[in-house]
Motif scaffolding. Structure first.
Motif, short mmCIF file in Angstrom:
data_model
loop_
_atom_site.label_atom_id
_atom_site.label_comp_id
_atom_site.label_asym_id
_atom_site.label_seq_id
_atom_site.Cartn_x
_atom_site.Cartn_y
_atom_site.Cartn_z
N GLY A 108 17.79 90.18 80.38
CA GLY A 108 16.67 91.06 80.69
C GLY A 108 16.83 92.47 80.17
O GLY A 108 16.06 93.36 80.54
N SER A 109 17.80 92.70 79.32
CA SER A 109 18.03 94.06 78.81
C SER A 109 17.75 94.20 77.32
O SER A 109 17.80 95.31 76.77
N GLU A 110 17.42 93.11 76.66
CA GLU A 110 17.31 93.12 75.20
C GLU A 110 16.25 94.09 74.70
O GLU A 110 16.51 94.92 73.82
N LEU A 111 15.01 94.01 75.22
CA LEU A 111 13.94 94.87 74.72
C LEU A 111 14.12 96.34 75.10
O LEU A 111 13.94 97.22 74.25
N PRO A 112 14.48 96.66 76.37
CA PRO A 112 14.72 98.07 76.66
C PRO A 112 15.81 98.70 75.80
O PRO A 112 15.67 99.84 75.34
N ILE A 113 16.88 97.95 75.54
CA ILE A 113 17.96 98.49 74.71
C ILE A 113 17.52 98.64 73.26
O ILE A 113 17.80 99.66 72.61
N LYS A 114 16.77 97.67 72.77
CA LYS A 114 16.25 97.77 71.40
C LYS A 114 15.33 98.98 71.26
O LYS A 114 15.37 99.70 70.26
N MET A 115 14.51 99.21 72.27
CA MET A 115 13.63 100.36 72.24
C MET A 115 14.42 101.67 72.22
O MET A 115 14.11 102.59 71.46
N LEU A 116 15.46 101.74 73.05
CA LEU A 116 16.30 102.94 73.08
C LEU A 116 17.02 103.16 71.75
O LEU A 116 17.21 104.29 71.31
N GLU A 117 17.43 102.07 71.10
CA GLU A 117 18.09 102.16 69.79
C GLU A 117 17.19 102.86 68.78
O GLU A 117 17.64 103.65 67.96
#
Length: 217
Positions: A157-166
């Protein structure tokens, strides 16, 4: 497929915002805003956290119905880019923006709805605020209630938020802010840990009614 819709008036920061949303029985769904009077949740908490100043440029990532993009315009933003990957969400957002324009609540041309994956349709845009309400739902938890066409956020459940932060730094002005909600349905510790690594000494965690809303500066 035509959307089955209903019109609802929400209240955010004392401002009434009338929008169209999909009916519960609609085969095609777009996430509902979680804000009074129907609910109190992420939409409400994000709105309470915003520090938008007149003349700002705002990116509303995962715009859904477009309610936070409309609110941003009403708070004084001069440009708002409302982005969603789901076709139905962009259709609803465009309709809701048009209704706010016709009602005299926002000026034409401020809110621009764009369809795409995260920052893909925003090349060259620099924002003062990024509202990052992207899916933090783990794939295994996305049951029948989860809207078709909305991407899940990987195993934890962290893939998209982390990608966005990247990617956010490329689209953020110096001194800008990223607002990203985290909660128990996502890998909140993983997202927060990455945010602190990406923005060292510049992460402020906001506690609102015992819900967590990360504010990465």
């Amino acid at each position: 497929m035509e959307l089955e819709i209903e019109r609802v008036t929400y209240n955010l920061l004392g401002k009434e915002i009338e929008i169209e949303r999909t009916k519960k029985e609609s085969e095609k769904q777009v996430f509902w805003p979680t804000a009074p009077p129907t609910a109190t949740g992420i939409t409400h908490f994000l709105a309470e956290s915003l520090e938008i100043e007149r003349g700002d440029t705002v990116i509303d990532m995962g715009t859904g119905t477009g309610i936070l993009a409309i609110l941003s315009a009403r708070l004084g933003a001069k440009e708002v880019y409302a982005v969603d990957k789901q076709e139905e969400a962009c259709e609803l957002a465009n309709r809701n923006v048009a209704h706010s324009i016709a009602s005299g609540l926002i000026a034409r041309g401020i809110v621009k709805v764009r369809r795409g994956d995260l920052f893909e349709p925003l090349e060259g845009i620099l924002a003062d605020e990024i509202i990052g309400d992207v899916s933090g739902v783990a794939k295994l938890l996305a049951g029948p209630w989860y809207p078709e066409g909305v991407p899940t956020s990987g195993y934890y459940g962290s893939e998209l938020p982390i990608k966005m932060l990247e990617e956010a730094g490329k689209y953020l002005r110096d001194g800008g802010k990223v607002y990203i909600p985290i909660g128990t349905i996502a890998d909140d510790e993983g997202v927060e840990s990455y945010a602190r690594e990406k923005f060292p000494n510049n992460v402020r965690q906001l506690e609102i009614n015992k819900k967590k809303t990360g504010d990465e500066r």
